[in-house]
Design a protein around this motif. Structure first.
Motif, short mmCIF file in Angstrom:
data_model
loop_
_atom_site.label_atom_id
_atom_site.label_comp_id
_atom_site.label_asym_id
_atom_site.label_seq_id
_atom_site.Cartn_x
_atom_site.Cartn_y
_atom_site.Cartn_z
N TYR A 1 5.00 15.91 1.49
CA TYR A 1 3.70 15.15 1.02
C TYR A 1 4.08 13.85 0.10
CZ TYR A 1 1.32 18.83 2.99
OH TYR A 1 0.74 20.09 3.89
N HIS A 2 4.95 12.86 0.70
CA HIS A 2 5.51 11.80 -0.07
C HIS A 2 4.15 10.81 -0.31
CE1 HIS A 2 8.83 9.93 -2.37
NE2 HIS A 2 8.48 8.61 -1.79
N THR A 3 3.59 10.44 0.51
CA THR A 3 2.47 9.60 0.23
C THR A 3 1.33 10.28 -0.80
OG1 THR A 3 2.44 8.91 2.48
CG2 THR A 3 0.36 8.32 1.48
N SER A 4 1.18 11.35 -0.55
CA SER A 4 0.08 11.93 -1.78
C SER A 4 0.73 11.85 -3.04
CB SER A 4 -0.09 13.44 -1.37
OG SER A 4 -0.78 14.04 -2.23
N HIS A 5 2.25 11.97 -2.97
CA HIS A 5 2.86 11.90 -4.40
C HIS A 5 2.81 10.68 -5.00
CE1 HIS A 5 5.70 12.55 -7.62
NE2 HIS A 5 6.55 11.66 -7.08
N HIS A 6 2.92 9.44 -4.00
CA HIS A 6 2.99 8.25 -4.53
C HIS A 6 1.44 7.90 -5.31
CE1 HIS A 6 6.85 5.78 -4.72
NE2 HIS A 6 7.14 6.93 -3.51
N ALA B 1 -2.05 5.50 7.87
CA ALA B 1 -0.88 6.34 7.34
C ALA B 1 -0.13 7.08 8.42
CB ALA B 1 -1.26 7.37 6.17
N LEU B 2 1.23 7.47 8.27
CA LEU B 2 1.99 8.27 9.15
C LEU B 2 2.45 9.46 8.67
CD1 LEU B 2 4.51 5.16 9.81
CD2 LEU B 2 2.39 5.69 11.09
N VAL B 3 2.07 10.35 9.52
CA VAL B 3 2.14 11.72 9.48
C VAL B 3 2.97 12.48 10.53
CG1 VAL B 3 1.23 14.11 9.17
CG2 VAL B 3 0.09 12.01 8.23
N PHE B 4 4.08 13.03 9.99
CA PHE B 4 5.07 13.54 10.94
C PHE B 4 5.21 15.14 10.80
CE2 PHE B 4 6.22 9.44 10.58
CZ PHE B 4 6.59 8.72 11.74
N LYS B 5 5.58 15.89 11.90
CA LYS B 5 5.88 17.22 11.93
C LYS B 5 7.38 17.41 12.71
CE LYS B 5 3.60 18.62 16.31
NZ LYS B 5 2.80 19.59 16.71
N ASN B 6 7.83 18.75 12.38
CA ASN B 6 9.25 18.97 12.97
C ASN B 6 10.15 18.15 12.74
OD1 ASN B 6 7.78 21.22 14.20
ND2 ASN B 6 7.18 19.88 15.99
N SER C 1 0.67 -1.02 -0.14
CA SER C 1 -0.25 -0.06 -0.01
C SER C 1 0.98 1.28 -0.07
CB SER C 1 -0.81 0.15 1.38
OG SER C 1 -1.33 1.09 1.34
N ASP C 2 0.56 2.25 -0.95
CA ASP C 2 1.20 3.37 -0.86
C ASP C 2 1.04 4.49 0.42
OD1 ASP C 2 2.35 3.37 -3.46
OD2 ASP C 2 0.60 3.94 -4.58
N LEU C 3 -0.15 3.93 0.97
CA LEU C 3 -0.31 4.72 2.17
C LEU C 3 0.21 4.05 3.44
CD1 LEU C 3 -4.22 4.98 1.53
CD2 LEU C 3 -2.84 6.94 2.26
N ARG C 4 0.95 3.02 3.15
CA ARG C 4 1.51 2.26 4.21
C ARG C 4 2.90 1.79 4.23
NH1 ARG C 4 -2.51 -2.25 7.01
NH2 ARG C 4 -4.39 -1.27 6.89
N SER C 5 3.50 2.32 2.96
CA SER C 5 5.06 1.96 2.85
C SER C 5 5.70 3.36 2.27
CB SER C 5 5.16 1.35 1.34
OG SER C 5 4.58 1.80 0.44
N SER C 6 4.88 4.57 2.96
CA SER C 6 5.61 5.98 2.54
C SER C 6 5.06 6.70 3.86
CB SER C 6 5.40 6.57 1.36
OG SER C 6 4.09 6.61 0.94
N ILE C 7 5.67 7.88 3.95
CA ILE C 7 5.08 8.88 5.13
C ILE C 7 4.79 10.27 4.30
CG2 ILE C 7 6.57 7.37 6.68
CD1 ILE C 7 8.49 9.85 6.78
N THR C 8 4.00 10.99 5.43
CA THR C 8 3.88 12.32 5.06
C THR C 8 4.66 13.31 6.17
OG1 THR C 8 1.66 12.07 4.02
CG2 THR C 8 2.32 14.29 5.04
N LEU C 9 5.27 14.30 5.60
CA LEU C 9 6.30 15.15 6.58
C LEU C 9 5.55 16.44 6.44
CD1 LEU C 9 9.94 14.23 6.27
CD2 LEU C 9 8.31 13.19 7.71
N ILE C 10 5.40 17.22 7.49
CA ILE C 10 4.79 18.39 7.61
C ILE C 10 5.86 19.40 8.22
CG2 ILE C 10 3.10 20.39 8.15
CD1 ILE C 10 1.05 18.05 8.22
N ASP C 11 6.98 19.70 7.23
CA ASP C 11 8.11 20.39 7.98
C ASP C 11 8.65 21.52 6.95
OD1 ASP C 11 11.13 19.18 7.10
OD2 ASP C 11 9.31 18.29 6.27
#
Length: 450
Positions: A355-360, A386-391, A333-343
């Motif tokens: 927004y790597h998940t969105s890109h995939h 899905a995994l989303v991170f900040k900072n 799953s693209d949603l489960r094999s990549s992540i999203t960073l808000i940084d």
């Protein structure tokens, strides 16, 4: 610094909107799921304790109603037909900042005319920043490299390399847009279009890219295989918090991609792509070797060789961070094999690379559309855990994985969905640790149905 509470004020406006919305979801969940009052308490106290629950429910309903308005607001920023439209002119400053901080004369008589001209040159109206950076590179990188060959000094060589190292992240993600869109400048003017096609042959090697290899590896290979078992940059066969495994991953790409990528295309019956990939990769090496041997060895080291090694390491550090946390149940799953960073590093300076998940999910999605696309799919992200991170950026993601500092990563996690929100900090850390485990060949055969 409290990583869980901190919101970087330097985030792009769209990211601040997204993060505020996610934080509100968390606050609503925590208020709604606060410990309920005991039946032994008197009625007035129980009513008082239930009040936050009712308020949270009302807030959640209001948020649901406002979500479409927020998405509409984000879309309007990208739509030239609306009064809210704001192009990106510089990566460092948003238009709102420029309007309020620039002297009115400079804003009206320099910036506004520049934007008007630039919008006729770039492919997408929002992407004035692409022209800004082309002007930057052709007024600094290119003349500096020429001067290195005309009159070399070690001070200049070191300063040139430092400058290119500073530029390369933004440049690479500009080229990321270039290869996905087939260009960043308008096609309507033949001369501008010709420049759009040709400029990478000059600037790519100066930034450490070999000719066309980014296109062949990223578009024709990585997005086809999606971090799966046949992806040459796949992370699934590695223990993703292991320094030896990471070193193997980087060194393999650095020294073997020149032959492994063509062989991949040959194995999959794409013989012409294999020949092209080999020709351009090896052709770049031969050209650099010729400059080293017959023109100026010292200038070539600083202008081409050091940037090449730096970029290859950087690409693998970044890709490791993007695909280190892979779901043990469904790695396909693209949603489960990549992540999203808000940084800031990824999204302000590198065209929403966070927004790597969105890109995939949609490789051709324009970089400015990722925040609104994320909010549109927020429920899907939550359902898929899905995994989303900040900072944190991809480099620090890789560093913290090598340090096995999962508590730090858990503090950077922005929980979405009730399952993640219900976890304690320690439980989130263990959940993240579980997603770095190396897949066995048997697991790969089962998960990928080979």
């Amino acid at each position: 610094m409290d990583l869980q509470a901190f919101v970087d004020p330097n985030l792009p406006e769209a990211d601040l909107i997204v993060l505020k919305h996610l934080h509100r979801d968390i606050a609503n969940y925590e208020a709604t799921n606060a410990p309920s009052s005991s039946g032994k308490e008197d009625t007035n106290e129980s009513a008082t304790r239930r009040k936050p629950h009712a308020e949270a429910a009302a807030a959640a309903a209001a948020d649901s109603n406002n979500e479409e308005a927020i998405i509409t607001q984000l879309d309007a920023l990208n739509d030239p037909s609306t009064s809210s439209f704001e192009p990106t002119v510089f990566v460092t400053f948003d238009m709102g900042y420029l309007r309020t901080k620039l002297h009115p004369y400079i804003y009206k008589h320099l910036l506004v005319p520049y934007i008007a001209i630039a919008r006729r040159i770039v492919r997408v109206d929002t992407d004035v920043v692409m022209l800004t950076h082309l002007l930057l590179y052709f007024s600094t990188s290119v003349p500096s490299a020429i001067l290195l060959y005309r009159h070399f000094t070690y001070i200049h060589g070191v300063l040139h390399w430092i400058m290119q190292s500073y530029y390369v992240g933004t440049y690479t993600l500009m080229m990321h847009q270039h290869i996905h869109m087939g260009g960043i400048l308008t096609k309507s003017n033949p001369l501008i279009h010709a420049f759009d096609v040709l400029f990478p042959y000059l600037t790519n090697p100066l930034m450490g890219h070999t000719w066309n290899s980014y296109y062949y590896h990223h578009i024709k290979h990585h997005h086809v295989e999606g971090n799966g078992p046949d992806d040459l940059s796949s992370t699934i066969r590695y223990q993703r918090d292991s320094i030896p495994d990471f070193a193997h991953y980087v060194l393999r790409f650095m020294f073997l991609v020149w032959i492994e990528l063509p062989l991949y295309f040959f194995r999959t019956g794409k013989y012409l792509l294999g020949l092209k990939a080999f020709f351009w990769e090896v052709g770049t090496y031969i050209s650099i070797a010729a400059l080293y041997r017959y023109v100026d060895a010292r200038a070539t080291i600083f202008a081409f060789i050091l940037p090449l090694f730096m970029l290859r390491i950087g690409l693998m550090v970044g890709n490791w961070g993007q695909h280190a946390l892979v779901d043990e149940e469904d790695p396909t799953s693209d949603l489960r094999s990549s992540i999203t960073l808000i940084d800031v590093a990824s999204n302000r300076f590198c065209f929403n690379d966070g927004y790597h998940t969105s890109h995939h999910l949609n490789p051709r999605r324009h970089w400015r559309s990722h925040p609104s696309a994320f909010l549109r799919s927020k429920q899907q992200y939550a359902t898929e855990r899905a995994l989303v991170f900040k900072n944190i950026d991809y480099i620090m993601m890789t560093v913290k994985l090598m340090q096995k500092d999962y508590l730090y990563l858990a503090k950077c996690l922005v929980p979405i969905g009730e399952m993640q929100m219900a976890m304690s900090l320690e439980e989130r850390a263990e959940m993240l640790r579980s997603k770095t485990r190396k897949f066995s060949e048997e697991e790969i055969r089962v998960k990928y149905r080979l």
